[in-house]
Design a protein around this motif. Structure first.
Motif, PDB file in Angstrom:
ATOM      1  N   GLY A  36       0.820  -1.203   0.000  1.00  0.00           N
ATOM      2  CA  GLY A  36       0.000   0.000   0.000  1.00  0.00           C
ATOM      3  C   GLY A  36       0.852   1.249   0.000  1.00  0.00           C
ATOM      4  N   ASN A 170      -9.096  -0.795   3.723  1.00  0.00           N
ATOM      5  CA  ASN A 170      -7.976  -1.691   3.454  1.00  0.00           C
ATOM      6  C   ASN A 170      -8.282  -3.013   4.157  1.00  0.00           C
ATOM      7  OD1 ASN A 170      -5.525  -2.985   3.171  1.00  0.00           O
ATOM      8  ND2 ASN A 170      -4.307  -1.398   4.166  1.00  0.00           N
ATOM      9  N   TYR A 201      -7.278   6.988   4.419  1.00  0.00           N
ATOM     10  CA  TYR A 201      -7.519   7.174   2.987  1.00  0.00           C
ATOM     11  C   TYR A 201      -8.663   8.136   2.678  1.00  0.00           C
ATOM     12  CZ  TYR A 201      -5.240   2.644   3.535  1.00  0.00           C
ATOM     13  OH  TYR A 201      -4.385   1.635   3.923  1.00  0.00           O
ATOM     14  N   LYS A 230      -0.628   9.530   3.293  1.00  0.00           N
ATOM     15  CA  LYS A 230      -1.246   9.368   1.977  1.00  0.00           C
ATOM     16  C   LYS A 230      -1.456  10.687   1.248  1.00  0.00           C
ATOM     17  CE  LYS A 230      -1.595   5.005   3.115  1.00  0.00           C
ATOM     18  NZ  LYS A 230      -1.182   5.053   4.514  1.00  0.00           N
ATOM     19  N   TYR A 290      -4.863   8.878  -9.086  1.00  0.00           N
ATOM     20  CA  TYR A 290      -5.324   7.572  -8.620  1.00  0.00           C
ATOM     21  C   TYR A 290      -6.601   7.128  -9.334  1.00  0.00           C
ATOM     22  CZ  TYR A 290      -1.916   7.828  -4.769  1.00  0.00           C
ATOM     23  OH  TYR A 290      -0.771   7.896  -4.024  1.00  0.00           O
ATOM     24  N   MET A 319      -6.951   3.266  -2.459  1.00  0.00           N
ATOM     25  CA  MET A 319      -5.766   2.725  -3.117  1.00  0.00           C
ATOM     26  C   MET A 319      -5.901   1.267  -3.547  1.00  0.00           C
ATOM     27  SD  MET A 319      -3.029   4.397  -0.401  1.00  0.00           S
ATOM     28  CE  MET A 319      -1.620   3.570  -1.109  1.00  0.00           C
ATOM     29  N   PHE A 320      -7.003   0.596  -3.178  1.00  0.00           N
ATOM     30  CA  PHE A 320      -7.033  -0.854  -3.321  1.00  0.00           C
ATOM     31  C   PHE A 320      -8.265  -1.375  -4.051  1.00  0.00           C
ATOM     32  CE2 PHE A 320      -4.957   0.085   0.808  1.00  0.00           C
ATOM     33  CZ  PHE A 320      -3.657  -0.255   0.440  1.00  0.00           C
ATOM     34  N   ARG A 363      -5.657  -8.814  -2.765  1.00  0.00           N
ATOM     35  CA  ARG A 363      -5.710  -7.359  -2.797  1.00  0.00           C
ATOM     36  C   ARG A 363      -4.745  -6.837  -3.843  1.00  0.00           C
ATOM     37  NH1 ARG A 363      -3.182  -3.594   1.821  1.00  0.00           N
ATOM     38  NH2 ARG A 363      -1.411  -3.851   0.407  1.00  0.00           N
ATOM     39  N   SER A 365      -3.146  -3.181  -5.364  1.00  0.00           N
ATOM     40  CA  SER A 365      -2.983  -1.734  -5.241  1.00  0.00           C
ATOM     41  C   SER A 365      -2.790  -1.148  -6.630  1.00  0.00           C
ATOM     42  CB  SER A 365      -1.774  -1.404  -4.363  1.00  0.00           C
ATOM     43  OG  SER A 365      -1.521  -0.010  -4.373  1.00  0.00           O
TER      44      SER A 365
END
Length: 404
Positions: A36, A170, A201, A230, A290, A319-320, A363, A365
């Motif tokens: 991450g 997450n 996040y 972040k 992103y 992010m995921f 997961r 990223s």
């Protein structure tokens, strides 16, 4: 030869699966969709160079001296000002990364055997922070909107707290809806169940901001964790928590015993960087980057996994992505084969507190790799999966032939 006698709590300490996987990504030619890690393209290096020079030139002696454990006053005020409810700066504790906030919470609130409620699945780093205090983690059933309220109520008796990540969670990337937040907040308050709200996040939304934090609805019943990792840079190791006045002194005492204070030079630099509304200009550039990369990963998964019975989410921030592969696939076993093809991911099973994790999950990223790298990596992952499915099908035929 000296024999070291370990404390019982040391037995509860295990290596981070994520950290071990990050070692793999150091190999040449590996495209990592695992850790991450924020994109280094988002780090405001020139702003920090200017801030560093300013801090040293204007108050270098104080910036290099010991400082208050609570944190730098102007930074505590800045944190209070940027939160969407009325926060007294005296309730803000600056931490050495938000991970330290989890450690402090564990030390202050958990006894051996304490029941601690978590989502299904949940952040692995939180489980790792809690485990030395020897809790009994309890997974609360969850869906695409977060924890299911009925199961939360059923499991709330005698629990010390529930740990939640309402925004772009997450590992799943899911976001708790307004209706679910209202229901969870009301249920926790009725059960006298404290909430630990982790929000690293929350500023990374793509099209619209998420609903109000849980803490804004019941500040006296929540501890709120935030981070600058972040939105500025993770190497700063700078986070914060906001706690009710009834528990703040114990969290402060726990921090004093750990590191005396978070580096004051870092805190002063961040205050200098943040002046004049810097974050309001900088964070939208992160969101835009992103979002493009999320779109690229969603398109690549749709294209490359066609016909493979793979499901995944397209998160509205963070992010995921969270994916589920076909029945019979174990992503822990698939990972080394994917690495051979040049791509790394995080298997999903370790994120389940009850040890009953779905072995098909993983997961991904999408924020560190470029669009071109994402396309290459997802194609490699799909090829790895197709090869594994073909191998498994052939093995099944062989078993059936042997049985006849």
């Amino acid at each position: 030869m000296t024999t070291w006698k370990m404390a019982a709590r040391a037995e509860k300490m295990n290596p981070s699966v994520l950290r071990e996987i990050l070692k793999v990504t150091d190999q040449p030619g590996i495209i990592s969709l695992a850790g991450g890690l924020p994109s280094p393209k988002t780090f405001p290096i020139s702003a920090f160079a200017d801030a560093c020079a300013h801090v040293l030139a204007n108050d270098g002696a104080a910036a290099l001296q010991y400082a208050a454990s609570e944190g730098y006053g102007p930074l505590r005020q800045a944190v209070a000002d940027m939160l969407p409810w009325n926060v007294d700066p005296a309730q803000v504790l600056i931490t050495t990364g938000s991970q330290q906030g989890l450690d402090l919470v564990a030390k202050v609130l958990i006894d051996p055997g304490s029941r601690v409620l978590v989502e299904t699945p949940t952040y692995l780093g939180a489980l790792q922070a809690f485990s030395p205090m020897e809790p009994t983690p309890v997974s609360v059933a969850s869906d695409d909107e977060g924890v299911i309220v009925d199961d939360l109520i059923a499991k709330s008796k005698d629990a010390r707290f529930i740990y939640l990540l309402p925004n772009f969670q997450n590992p799943t990337g899911r976001t708790m809806s307004e209706a679910r937040r209202a229901a969870v907040s009301a249920a926790a308050a009725a059960a006298n169940l404290p909430i630990i709200e982790d929000n690293p996040y929350g500023d990374l939304w793509f099209d619209e901001a998420p609903p109000l934090p849980l803490t804004a609805r019941n500040p006296d019943g929540c501890i709120y964790l935030g981070s600058f990792s972040k939105v500025l840079a993770p190497g700063l190791r700078l986070g914060f928590l906001v706690a009710p006045k009834a528990i703040y002194p114990k969290l402060l005492q726990a921090k004093q015993a750990v590191d005396l204070h978070t580096p004051i030079f870092t805190q002063r630099m961040v205050v200098e960087v943040m002046k004049d509304g810097f974050l309001s200009r900088h964070v939208p550039t992160i969101r835009a980057l992103y979002k493009r990369q999320r779109d690229a990963m969603a398109a690549a998964l749709t294209r490359e996994m066609e016909g493979l019975d793979v499901t995944f989410n397209a998160p509205i921030g963070g992010m995921f992505m969270w994916a589920r592969l076909p029945e019979g696939i174990d992503t822990v076993k698939l990972l080394p084969k994917a690495v051979e093809r040049g791509v790394a991911f995080v298997p999903g099973a370790p994120f389940y507190a009850d040890g009953q994790g779905d072995p098909r999950t993983l997961r991904l990223s999408f924020v560190t790799a470029s669009v071109e790298e994402i396309d290459t990596a997802i194609a490699a992952l799909a090829a790895t999966l197709r090869e594994q499915l073909a191998h498994d099908a052939a093995a099944k035929v062989q078993r059936e032939l042997a049985a006849t």
